[in-house]
Design an enzyme around this catalytic site. Sequence first.
Site, PDB file in Angstrom:
ATOM      1  N   HIS A   7       0.826  -1.210   0.000  1.00  0.00           N
ATOM      2  CA  HIS A   7       0.000   0.000   0.000  1.00  0.00           C
ATOM      3  C   HIS A   7       0.861   1.261   0.000  1.00  0.00           C
ATOM      4  O   HIS A   7       1.881   1.336   0.677  1.00  0.00           O
ATOM      5  CB  HIS A   7      -1.029   0.002   1.130  1.00  0.00           C
ATOM      6  CG  HIS A   7      -0.485   0.049   2.520  1.00  0.00           C
ATOM      7  ND1 HIS A   7      -0.142   1.224   3.141  1.00  0.00           N
ATOM      8  CD2 HIS A   7      -0.247  -0.941   3.405  1.00  0.00           C
ATOM      9  CE1 HIS A   7       0.279   0.956   4.370  1.00  0.00           C
ATOM     10  NE2 HIS A   7       0.236  -0.349   4.557  1.00  0.00           N
ATOM     11  N   ASP A  47       6.211   0.672   6.293  1.00  0.00           N
ATOM     12  CA  ASP A  47       4.761   0.505   6.239  1.00  0.00           C
ATOM     13  C   ASP A  47       4.179   1.602   5.375  1.00  0.00           C
ATOM     14  O   ASP A  47       3.758   2.622   5.880  1.00  0.00           O
ATOM     15  CB  ASP A  47       4.183   0.520   7.657  1.00  0.00           C
ATOM     16  CG  ASP A  47       2.711   0.102   7.717  1.00  0.00           C
ATOM     17  OD1 ASP A  47       2.201  -0.386   6.696  1.00  0.00           O
ATOM     18  OD2 ASP A  47       2.095   0.295   8.771  1.00  0.00           O
ATOM     19  N   GLU A  53      -4.961   2.131   2.988  1.00  0.00           N
ATOM     20  CA  GLU A  53      -4.960   0.900   3.781  1.00  0.00           C
ATOM     21  C   GLU A  53      -5.062   1.225   5.261  1.00  0.00           C
ATOM     22  O   GLU A  53      -5.694   0.498   6.021  1.00  0.00           O
ATOM     23  CB  GLU A  53      -3.682   0.100   3.498  1.00  0.00           C
ATOM     24  CG  GLU A  53      -3.718  -1.330   4.028  1.00  0.00           C
ATOM     25  CD  GLU A  53      -3.290  -1.481   5.491  1.00  0.00           C
ATOM     26  OE1 GLU A  53      -3.592  -2.520   6.081  1.00  0.00           O
ATOM     27  OE2 GLU A  53      -2.660  -0.554   6.050  1.00  0.00           O
ATOM     28  N   GLU A  54      -4.421   2.319   5.689  1.00  0.00           N
ATOM     29  CA  GLU A  54      -4.299   2.569   7.123  1.00  0.00           C
ATOM     30  C   GLU A  54      -5.592   3.033   7.770  1.00  0.00           C
ATOM     31  O   GLU A  54      -6.062   2.448   8.733  1.00  0.00           O
ATOM     32  CB  GLU A  54      -3.182   3.595   7.392  1.00  0.00           C
ATOM     33  CG  GLU A  54      -1.786   3.109   6.984  1.00  0.00           C
ATOM     34  CD  GLU A  54      -1.283   1.917   7.795  1.00  0.00           C
ATOM     35  OE1 GLU A  54      -2.025   1.439   8.665  1.00  0.00           O
ATOM     36  OE2 GLU A  54      -0.171   1.446   7.538  1.00  0.00           O
ATOM     37  N   ASP A  58       3.274  -6.510   3.225  1.00  0.00           N
ATOM     38  CA  ASP A  58       2.927  -5.400   4.126  1.00  0.00           C
ATOM     39  C   ASP A  58       3.345  -5.725   5.553  1.00  0.00           C
ATOM     40  O   ASP A  58       2.552  -5.638   6.482  1.00  0.00           O
ATOM     41  CB  ASP A  58       1.423  -5.104   4.046  1.00  0.00           C
ATOM     42  CG  ASP A  58       1.042  -3.848   4.832  1.00  0.00           C
ATOM     43  OD1 ASP A  58       1.948  -3.070   5.198  1.00  0.00           O
ATOM     44  OD2 ASP A  58      -0.161  -3.660   5.095  1.00  0.00           O
ATOM     45  N   HIS A  72       3.838   2.308  12.634  1.00  0.00           N
ATOM     46  CA  HIS A  72       2.876   3.400  12.893  1.00  0.00           C
ATOM     47  C   HIS A  72       3.446   4.513  13.776  1.00  0.00           C
ATOM     48  O   HIS A  72       2.685   5.314  14.302  1.00  0.00           O
ATOM     49  CB  HIS A  72       1.582   2.868  13.546  1.00  0.00           C
ATOM     50  CG  HIS A  72       0.759   2.003  12.645  1.00  0.00           C
ATOM     51  ND1 HIS A  72      -0.492   1.543  12.994  1.00  0.00           N
ATOM     52  CD2 HIS A  72       0.978   1.518  11.400  1.00  0.00           C
ATOM     53  CE1 HIS A  72      -0.993   0.808  12.009  1.00  0.00           C
ATOM     54  NE2 HIS A  72      -0.100   0.776  11.032  1.00  0.00           N
TER      55      HIS A  72
END
Lengths: 458, 458
Positions: free
Chosen positions: A273, A285, A319-320, A346, A417
């Site tokens: 992503h 990520d 995606e997040e 991912d 994240h």
Amino acid sequence: MKRLVALALAALHFPLMAQTAPDAAAVAQLRDGALNDTVAWDLVEGLTSEIGARPAGSVAERHAREWGVAKLKALGFANVHIDEFKIDGWVRGEEAGEIVGPNPQRLALAALGRSGATPAGGITAEIVRFDSLAQLQAAPAGSLKGKIAFVTHRMAPTQDGSSYGAFGPIRFAGPGVAASKGAVAILIRSVGSDHHRMPHTGVTNFAKGVAPIPAAALSVPDAELIERLTTRGPVRIHLTLTPRNAGVLTSGQVVAEIPGSDPAAGVVVIGGHLDSWDLATGAIDDGAGVAITTAAAKHILDSGIKPRRTIRVVWFGSEEIGGGRDGDGYQQSHGADNNVFAAESDFGADRVWQFNTKLPPAAAGIKARLAEALAPLGIAAGPGEAHGGSDVEATIAKGAWVVDLRQDGTRYFDTHHSADDTLDRIDPVQLRQNVAAWTAMLAVVANAPEALAPAPKP
Amino acid sequence: MKRLVALALAALHFPLMAQTAPDAAAVAQLRDGALNDTVAWDLVEGLTSEIGARPAGSVAERHAREWGVAKLKALGFANVHIDEFKIDGWVRGEEAGEIVGPNPQRLALAALGRSGATPAGGITAEIVRFDSLAQLQAAPAGSLKGKIAFVTHRMAPTQDGSSYGAFGPIRFAGPGVAASKGAVAILIRSVGSDHHRMPHTGVTNFAKGVAPIPAAALSVPDAELIERLTTRGPVRIHLTLTPRNAGVLTSGQVVAEIPGSDPAAGVVVIGGHLDSWDLATGAIDDGAGVAITTAAAKHILDSGIKPRRTIRVVWFGSEEIGGGRDGDGYQQSHGADNNVFAAESDFGADRVWQFNTKLPPAAAGIKARLAEALAPLGIAAGPGEAHGGSDVEATIAKGAWVVDLRQDGTRYFDTHHSADDTLDRIDPVQLRQNVAAWTAMLAVVANAPEALAPAPKP
């Protein structure tokens, strides 16, 4: 002239390419060539340096799509295009928290995606500590009225990422539970395995009918500070979070192809992503996943031999934070295609250590050929069944078969994240091992002579 | 009754204590008892949890002094008191930086101590990159007019901390150099050996007549991002820093003693500094040093035997930002005392691996006895001469002898002066090894029968 020589040389190694799958030696040659890959590093270095953070629906995410189209065209892919789709946007605001006197201490925290907001001046309330989601769930109805729930835990690193499955629900579900019991806000210990002043954000979910409350992740050291203070007496916190729902925004995916020789054999969908969280440049990520899968496809492209199946590289969007208004973005644009296989990368950029498959019984030979092709990279068949991830789950649910190339997650949740998701997290040697594994997997799957008819609906 | 038994048992091991120094066996017993220390952990845990950040001149630093007086009295020390002194204060303001479009990227940065300020709305300027302080120094006069100097480097970890000596001048001196060449601001790569989005602050110095410019440290990943972008073309930065000089503020030190049996033998001064930077709770810098030295003195105190020399534990103030208006704070209050020996702990909480001494020629026996006492802890005599650190340098300059118990600095600059300086950085096992080493050193030095007359002025 040069090109003819190259084709002739390639033909020596793929003697029957147009007719049948490459043999094990040809797959091995492609795989080992990919261990010298430079494409993946160039992509993730470029994306993180030139674009940086690219939250879904942002101008930066749009720039990243345009950047991707230019890169994918330059790499020689066919049918390069953007498919836009609409999402319910969410945008971070101010965020600050501190323990209230006698000796105030500032806290490192970050709002969770979809968090509600405090008034601009913040709120002050006493915390109620819970050491697990189960403890929070067991709190009596209304017992958190006027309080800030604080949920802590002891997530540790795991190679297979299973501790995220165990502790992630504190983030996914904890805020909704706290809201339903009257809490004015919730603070969770970051779902992270590091010890840095780095809060780990991530989306949370409030059930329909539950008004979102302010919800933030504390860095692990800050959560441990509060743990220690709760052993001494009451702890009061002043919290300011001003995120907002941003209405309907445009996200999208970037698509590129290597057209196959056999249109009836279906499409092999791979990718990562493109969107990232807003706190960092999204290197692991998921710039890495975008880069690994694209680089692998590029090695197939550069072999000069058309694969049997069309290989479609997708740089997925949103995606997040999720929030697609019309379901899965890929299915909106390409759901009607014959997507016989889907796989995503991912989980960072560390080495692949295991693979799992979900394949038709009549195609068991693919698994055996993958085992042979991947073993020299230190990758063994796992005991489980492949299941993909959030970018391909809708496609798998519609019947696509899947292989999971499982990456080592031991370091992943140190950074996931958080503001630490930057290029320096990526080990170029392990990144190249990923590219080699994906190249071998594509060479086997895209050319498999077995039929890959849609799987029965789960 | 219990007390009488304890004294009788102690007398077995310190048979001639009132008359002569403890023998090697008695020192070893004290040392090994200190390996079970709990005092140091309790102190650093309490200070970081209950007080937190305590920048010089702040209310929090005052609270920390008051907290310290209560703790030191409770531990049984004599003559516990605070000596206040005045400093020129400096207070951090807002700080934000971002790379300016086409794709803006936020930067993690922190103002350096004594930095100048930008206007409230910030400044925007192009950077000029330098890869060393020498390169910056070589820039022609006026060549930085209207520019932001960016100075980067490749500091790596070193056990003895020597890389701080090599790269630290970029922070200490770089801003003054950039200002003298017309720069509107300076950004340095943090003087840190980690790869986290954690800027490392620290004081800088502007020579008299050089007006301070805004000066900030970038986190290492942010500095590396800018390095990569400078290979692509010009880089423009928007920078907002609003620190201010806060006028005359009150700092101070906390003092506690174990009175000696021989007033003529002089005072042994030990300690760490109580103030911290404002970004974190100051666990390794220098809660640990305060805790280690205090705990070691407590083990001497608990032996029940009066040392020959008075042991004076000092929790120094305003080590970080400096700015004492009347010279060294300790010398102001205690400069007239017979300070024959001084040692400080201010390099984290990892194990002591080496010791150096600076002792009178006639007291060479002390070094030999230290070698014997410290060897079982894995500590060997080093080739260099001891020199102390900034809290005791004025006292050493006046003739005090010194021992350096050198801590392993390999991890120290990962965290030093950053928001990551929190309790979880401290390994309790290594902390206890420090306490044992200091206990043994105090037992040897405070009781040494040799004379410790003032050293010749350096």
